[in-house]
Every structure is written in structure tokens, then in C-alpha cells.
Design a protein around this motif. Structure first.
Motif, short mmCIF file in Angstrom:
data_model
loop_
_atom_site.label_atom_id
_atom_site.label_comp_id
_atom_site.label_asym_id
_atom_site.label_seq_id
_atom_site.Cartn_x
_atom_site.Cartn_y
_atom_site.Cartn_z
N VAL A 106 1.05 -1.69 0.03
CA VAL A 106 0.25 0.13 -0.47
C VAL A 106 0.81 1.13 0.54
O VAL A 106 2.00 1.09 0.43
CB VAL A 106 -1.42 -0.12 1.21
N SER A 107 0.12 2.65 -0.54
CA SER A 107 1.49 3.89 -0.62
C SER A 107 0.38 4.57 -0.58
O SER A 107 -1.05 4.57 -1.02
CB SER A 107 1.80 3.19 -1.58
N LEU A 108 0.76 5.68 0.25
CA LEU A 108 0.21 6.87 -0.62
C LEU A 108 0.35 8.23 -1.24
O LEU A 108 1.79 8.27 -1.42
CB LEU A 108 0.44 8.08 1.32
N PRO A 109 0.31 8.38 -2.01
CA PRO A 109 0.54 9.01 -3.17
C PRO A 109 1.53 10.05 -2.40
O PRO A 109 1.33 10.73 -1.51
CB PRO A 109 -0.36 10.55 -3.74
N VAL A 110 1.89 11.03 -3.44
CA VAL A 110 3.24 12.32 -3.04
C VAL A 110 2.85 13.82 -3.89
O VAL A 110 3.19 14.52 -3.68
CB VAL A 110 4.45 11.70 -3.71
N TRP A 111 1.40 13.90 -4.60
CA TRP A 111 1.43 14.95 -4.94
C TRP A 111 -0.05 14.12 -5.59
O TRP A 111 -1.27 13.32 -5.20
CB TRP A 111 2.03 15.08 -6.28
N LEU A 141 -8.04 -8.16 4.91
CA LEU A 141 -6.87 -7.83 6.17
C LEU A 141 -7.65 -5.83 6.52
O LEU A 141 -7.87 -5.19 5.58
CB LEU A 141 -5.61 -6.99 5.27
N VAL A 142 -7.36 -5.65 7.40
CA VAL A 142 -7.62 -4.34 7.67
C VAL A 142 -6.54 -3.38 8.07
O VAL A 142 -5.91 -4.05 9.79
CB VAL A 142 -7.98 -4.46 9.53
N LEU A 143 -6.48 -1.99 7.62
CA LEU A 143 -4.76 -1.49 8.29
C LEU A 143 -6.24 -0.39 8.74
O LEU A 143 -7.36 -0.15 8.17
CB LEU A 143 -4.69 -0.61 6.63
N GLN A 144 -5.14 0.05 9.73
CA GLN A 144 -6.01 1.71 10.12
C GLN A 144 -4.71 2.24 10.74
O GLN A 144 -3.68 2.30 10.97
CB GLN A 144 -6.74 1.40 12.05
N TYR A 145 -4.76 3.69 10.57
CA TYR A 145 -4.03 4.72 10.67
C TYR A 145 -4.26 5.74 10.83
O TYR A 145 -6.11 6.32 11.13
CB TYR A 145 -3.07 4.52 9.37
N GLU A 146 -4.00 7.30 11.51
CA GLU A 146 -4.62 8.24 11.52
C GLU A 146 -3.13 9.33 10.09
O GLU A 146 -3.09 8.85 10.60
CB GLU A 146 -4.28 8.88 13.13
N VAL A 147 -4.36 10.87 10.43
CA VAL A 147 -3.85 11.58 9.03
C VAL A 147 -3.88 12.73 9.97
O VAL A 147 -5.01 13.31 10.71
CB VAL A 147 -4.02 11.62 8.18
N SER A 155 2.92 11.51 2.91
CA SER A 155 2.65 10.76 3.95
C SER A 155 3.67 11.20 4.89
O SER A 155 3.17 10.25 6.32
CB SER A 155 4.05 9.70 3.72
N LYS A 156 3.91 12.87 5.20
CA LYS A 156 4.65 13.43 6.57
C LYS A 156 3.56 13.46 7.22
O LYS A 156 3.66 13.35 8.96
CB LYS A 156 5.52 14.33 6.20
N ASN A 157 2.26 13.31 7.23
CA ASN A 157 1.37 12.87 8.05
C ASN A 157 0.50 11.81 8.59
O ASN A 157 -1.01 11.86 9.75
CB ASN A 157 0.05 14.46 7.28
N LEU A 158 0.76 10.88 8.00
CA LEU A 158 0.38 9.62 8.28
C LEU A 158 1.15 9.10 9.60
O LEU A 158 2.21 9.27 9.80
CB LEU A 158 0.29 8.62 6.98
N GLN A 159 0.88 8.65 10.67
CA GLN A 159 1.11 7.86 11.88
C GLN A 159 0.38 6.67 12.36
O GLN A 159 -1.27 6.16 11.46
CB GLN A 159 1.10 8.95 12.72
N ASN A 160 1.18 5.63 12.74
CA ASN A 160 0.14 4.84 13.77
C ASN A 160 -0.54 3.63 12.44
O ASN A 160 -1.60 3.15 13.36
CB ASN A 160 -0.64 5.36 14.74
N CYS A 208 6.83 6.44 1.60
CA CYS A 208 5.26 6.74 1.63
C CYS A 208 5.05 5.07 1.05
O CYS A 208 4.06 4.74 0.64
CB CYS A 208 4.96 7.69 0.52
N THR A 209 5.59 3.89 1.55
CA THR A 209 4.71 2.55 0.45
C THR A 209 5.27 1.90 2.06
O THR A 209 5.93 1.62 2.14
CB THR A 209 6.02 2.11 -0.71
N TRP A 210 4.44 0.67 2.06
CA TRP A 210 4.55 -0.11 3.07
C TRP A 210 4.42 -2.01 2.73
O TRP A 210 3.25 -1.45 1.34
CB TRP A 210 3.75 -0.36 4.19
#
Ligand SMILES: [Zn+2]
Length: 594
Positions: free
Chosen positions: A41-46, A92-98, A57-62, A80-82
Motif C-alpha cells: 500500500v502507498s500514499l500518493p506524493v502529489w 486485511l484491516v489497516l488502521q492509521y491516523e492522518v 505521507s509526512k502526516n500519516l501515523q500509527n 510512502c510505501t509499506w
């Protein structure tokens, strides 16, 4: 999740909760029904439409992962990739905060007053499953019974306030539909049969919503008819079945970002129409221009789009040399369509055009980069402005708009128009990816001659555009307007609290010759001999003529890094910029004339 949700559940399902308003945190739960054995999984950079790598991704945590009650190991691959090692086929259940505290249209915001997010900031991309249907659940915000939700996504099961379940055909659509949350003003209208909604956050009690709706409706109808003609079926041919405007009114701000069936806008609260204010107001005209601009993008960049952006790569820069077309031509039409919708008169339109011309003329970088090069370099130049931007590049918005003007006026001299070229391109490119060659081909087929020479000179060279000759042919008067002292010296300054701070020094200017630099504080000057002139404190550049009299030479006293410098400066002779006007005897009507 509840059993109730599972009835609707698709392969990819996000729940985005406004979890902690005071900590500005969204909590995201992402369920992947059938993950791969090693699921990436990854978060876009733009975010598409805004050409800068922003590293969301600098604002994604936990970030945590579970299959059933079993915790799953996550390996971070890069910023930005895991990678997640799972049991294949088990949900599969992912949990995170932004963290959401950027009050722009490009990322996400959450506080006690409102929430807003783009999917590019909060929705991890599930590699290999991007083309599947994606669902988004928006739970009501606890403790805020008057809050509502608005988004361009397709509702599946929602309550009256807009909370509930939405769906998108794929990941691209999901992240192209931002979400507004809060206690906002809301109104509706239809344009050519298409339902439109306008929501406004942050407005004053005196806000005249009806007027905003009426004027926006006229813009939308003008644009739908621009692309699809006056006929009854125009609305049916449009690329969108519904549309949402989300406007955030703030004390000081301006901007917009286009999406497929919505747009997120920011304006000054003072620029909103008020029940008591007169019809004409410069700030309101600017807001209508922004609305017109973003709505025009529904066709020009969201559908008809650079071939390099046929499918987005969310992991890195996506380069295109065509922003002069997609941003510049949209900028040309945003004001023209206000005129055609009857929202501004000829004089106002010509004044706006004059402003664009002077902006380009005051940019030395126009002789360094062509608009095609400026488009390509947007990622490192236009979107990363500093004191040297004005010398290094040219805006593909303003110069691109003037390229459109030159093309339109040249076509009209030969009894054609740019309008026909735009509609021809829409058909030629099947409302999809476009190359520069498509524009050349369309021009050739419309006029029966090649336009290679013009496009080469206007788009790929740093020569100035033939504006004087083309405007004269339209009967537009160009008068010389005395330039300001900052223009004469070649400076950009801020003058706050009686202090002159230098922000930029133009290439080849008198200020550059004297050695003034960005960051200097211009404290004062010495002029003439001591008996006749003397030394003076300077608090604004407009005081210079009175201090100088007929003298043109002075010594500037500036502070740089706490050192005092004495810099001899010659003020150039009076210069002028352009002021356009429509001759008084000319009948008001559509501009430009055929
Ligand atoms: Zn734009």
C-alpha cells in the motif's frame, strides 16, 4: 464494522472518521477483502492538478494491520510505501491516523469549525487493486449534530446530512472527489438540465447566496453551451451528470483545484456577495473568474488532458510540456466566458486582459524559458517560487492565456475562431489524452494551412508575442501608462510598518546594477550634495520622486545581514506600461469580434 455494512461491502473499503477535532486527526480504517500474500500500500506524493511533490505521507501515523484478531507485520519500503505479509485471501484491516491542518484545497483540514480532505491525503492506495470499486464510509461527527458532508462521490446509502456510504468506480475516482464536512451553507441549481450544488463554509451572515447561485448558474450554462452548443441536448453531452462547488471563505486566501465533477475553492470572505453590496465589486469578479476557471477544467484537463497524464503516476512527478494549453487556455476562457455570460462588461474584460499583459511584460524570465519549458519545469520552478522565479521562468497561466489570445485573434483574422478549435479537439481526441500535434492537426484541418510557425514562435521560443498588432486589428487602443517606481527600478518590495523590504530584483534592472538584493531592507538615501539634498529615511518607494526632484542619481542605504551598505543607484528615465481600452464609439458586444 457492522453486519449492516457487509451487505454493501466491496473489495476496498475505507472508513474516514473525524476522530479528534482538537488534535486535527482523521482516523482511517481500510479493509482489503482479498489482499495479496505480500500486499503493498502507498500514499500518493502529489495531487493531480497541483504540480508539486508534497509528500502527504509526512502526516500519516500509527499504521497498524490485522487479519481477524491477528496482528500482521508491516515493513516500510520507502517514505510512502509499506509491504504487509498476510494470509492470502483473508480480509486485511489497516488502521492509521492522518494529521489534517493545512487550510488549502490540496490536502486535509480538521478543527472544531470544519473538516475537509482529498483522498490523496488520507486514502492509501492498494497496489494491484486500483481498478476495482472503492467504497468510502463517512460516519456522522460526534457532538456536532448540525454538521453535514458533501462530496462528488456516488452515494450508496446516506442520511439527509450526507453521512453514510459512498462508492467510486476505482482509486482514481475516489481520490478525485474531495469531501467537505461542517456546518456549511448549501444551495442548488440546474444548468442545461444538470443538477449542481454549491456549499460555502465560513461565510458572514450577510452573505447573498442567491446571487452566487444565479451568477454561477450563468457561468455553467455558458460553459456547457461553449462545448456542446445551444441545443436541448447540450447537458446530455457534458462529461458530468452532476457537479459540486465547495467554497471555503477565509480572512485571507485564494485558490482552487479542479476535479472531475467537483471543485474545491478558497476565497476572501470579503469577496463573497453581500445582500447590501453593489453589483460590481472587483473581489467578487475575481471569485467568479475562479469559479469559471475551475468549471472549464471539467472539460479542459480532466477529460481532454495531456497524454503524459492519461493515467496518473502517484509515486513521482508526472511531466508534461502542455500546461500552457491546459492552464493557459483555461485562463484565457475563464474571463471571456464571464463576459459572454453577461457578468462583466467589455471595459472590465479589457482591463483584466491588460493586467495579464502587464504581468507577463514585468517578468524577465519570459526571455529565459518558453511556456513549454515552463510547463515541464512547473514541479521545480512555478510551484517552488522564490526570489529568482521572476527571472528564471514565465507563468504558463498568464503567457499561456496570451498565446490563446494571439491564436484566437489570428484565427479571427481568417474568419475562424479558437472556440471551433477547442470543440474540434474535444472530438478529435475523443475527450481524452491530447498531444501538441493534435492541436496542430486541428488547426490545419480547420483553416487549411499549417500553424507550425506560430506555435513554434509563441510556445517554443522566448520571443515576445505579437500582441500590439493583433490587438490593434481588434480596434483596441493601447495607451502608455506611467510605470510605478518599483517598475522603473525593477524591484518587488513589501512596505509594511514604514520599512521597505526587497523581495525580488529584476534581471537587467537599475536595482540589479546598483547591487540591491532580495532580503535587503532599504533604509534610506543620500541625494545631491549635502546643502541641496541630504540624507533621508525611506518608508515607501513612492516617496522617491519628491525626495529626488530632478536628480536621478542617489546612494541607497541598505541593511543586509546587519551590515550597512551604501549603493550608488541611477533611477532610469520615466518608463511606461500598457493600458488597454475599448474605443468609446464601439458598441458593446461579444469580444473578440470576428
Ligand atoms: Zn487551472
Amino acid at each position: 464494522m457492522t453486519n449492516h455494512d457487509e451487505t454493501f461491502m466491496t473489495a476496498i473499503h475505507y472508513t474516514v472518521e473525524a476522530a479528534d477535532l482538537h488534535a486535527h486527526l482523521f482516523r482511517v480504517t481500510l479493509t482489503i477483502a482479498e489482499p495479496a500474500a505480500l500486499q503493498t500500500v502507498s500514499l500518493p506524493v502529489w495531487i493531480p492538478g497541483s504540480y508539486l511533490v508534497r509528500e502527504f505521507s509526512k502526516n500519516l501515523q500509527n499504521l497498524q494491520a490485522k487479519q481477524g484478531s491477528r496482528k500482521v507485520t508491516i515493513t516500510q519500503r520507502n517514505k510512502c510505501t509499506w509491504d504487509i505479509a498476510c494470509n492470502e485471501g483473508v480480509p486485511l484491516v489497516l488502521q492509521y491516523e492522518v494529521y489534517a491542518f493545512d487550510n488549502s484545497v490540496r490536502t486535509a483540514w480538521l478543527d472544531s469549525q470544519r473538516g475537509f480532505f482529498n483522498g490523496t491525503s488520507v486514502c492509501l492506495r492498494v497496489h494491484g487493486q486500483e481498478k476495482l470499486a472503492h467504497q468510502l464510509k463517512l460516519p456522522a461527527v460526534k457532538g456536532h449534530p448540525s454538521w453535514q458532508a458533501a462530496t462528488g462521490l456516488t452515494p450508496v446509502k446516506t442520511d439527509k446530512r450526507g453521512f453514510g456510504l459512498y462508492t467510486a468506480a476505482n482509486y482514481d475516482e475516489l481520490v478525485d472527489c474531495p469531501v467537505e464536512l461542517g456546518h456549511f451553507w448549501s444551495g442548488n441549481f440546474t444548468a442545461c438540465g444538470i443538477p449542481h450544488r454549491f456549499v460555502v463554509a465560513g461565510n458572514l451572515p450577510s452573505f447573498d447566496g442567491e446571487r452566487l447561485l444565479d451568477d454561477t448558474q450563468r457561468i455553467c450554462e455558458a460553459e456547457i453551451q461553449f462545448w456542446h452548443g445551444q441545443g436541448k441536448l447540450a447537458g446530455k453531452k457534458a462529461p458530468h451528470a452532476d457537479y459540486l462547488f465547495m467554497l471555503n471563505a477565509v480572512n485571507d486566501g485564494y485558490g482552487g483545484l479542479e476535479h472531475r465533477n467537483s471543485t474545491a475553492l478558497i476565497c476572501n470572505r470579503a469577496d463573497l456577495p453581500r445582500q447590501t453590496s453593489p453589483r460590481t465589486n472587483e473581489g467578487y469578479t475575481t471569485l467568479l473568474g475562479l469559479i469559471s476557471h475551475e468549471y472549464f477544467h471539467t472539460w479542459n484537463v480532466k477529460q481532454l488532458r495531456p497524454d503524459a497524464l492519461a493515467s496518473y503516476d502517484y509515486t513521482q512527478e508526472n511531466y508534461t510540456p502542455l500546461l500552457w494549453f491546459f492552464e493557459g487556455f483555461t485562463s484565457y476562457y475563464d474571463d471571456i466566458l464571464l463576459r459572454r455570460a453577461g457578468l462583466i462588461d467589455d471595459a472590465t474584460y479589457i482591463k483584466l486582459l491588460g493586467k495579464t499583459i502587464v504581468q507577463v511584460q514585468q517578468t524577465p524570465g519570459r526571455h529565459v524559458q518558453s511556456v513549454a519549458q515552463a510547463s515541464y519545469d512547473a514541479w521545480v520552478k512555478y510551484y517552488r517560487q522564490d526570489e529568482n522565479t521572476v527571472n528564471a521562468t514565465v507563468s504558463y497561466y498568464t503567457k499561456g492565456a496570451l498565446v490563446a489570445l494571439c491564436l484566437d485573434l489570428s484565427l479571427r483574422k481568417e474568419s475562424h475562431s479558437l472556440d471551433a478549435v477547442m470543440r474540434g479537439l474535444w472530438k478529435r481526441c475523443k475527450a481524452g489524452p491530447m498531444r501538441e500535434q493534435d492541436l496542430l492537426d486541428e488547426l490545419q484541418s480547420l483553416t487549411g494551412r499549417s500553424w507550425d510557425k506560430e506555435i513554434k514562435a509563441w510556445v517554443h521560443s522566448t520571443l515576445d508575442l505579437p500582441l500590439r498588432e493583433l490587438l490593434a486589428h481588434q480596434g483596441i487602443d493601447i495607451q502608455a501608462e506611467t510605470s510605478t517606481m518599483t517598475q522603473r527600478l525593477g524591484l518587488r518590495v513589501s512596505e509594511v510598518g514604514g520599512s521597505v523590504q526587497i523581495k525580488a530584483v529584476m534581471r537587467g534592472s537599475a536595482a540589479e546594477t546598483a547591487g540591491l538584493a532580495a532580503g535587503d531592507e532599504w533604509l534610506g538615501l543620500e541625494v545631491g550634495n549635502k546643502a541641496q539634498g541630504g540624507s533621508w529615511r525611506l518608508s515607501k518607494l513612492d516617496d522617491l520622486p519628491a525626495l529626488l526632484g530632478r536628480e536621478r542619481k542617489l546612494t541607497a542605504l541598505v541593511s543586509r545581514d546587519k551590515r550597512l551598505l551604501r549603493l550608488p543607484l541611477s533611477v532610469p528615465a520615466q518608463a511606461s506600461t500598457w493600458q488597454l481600452s475599448v474605443p468609446k464609439d464601439r458598441a458593446s458586444g461579444q469580444w473578440p469580434a470576428a
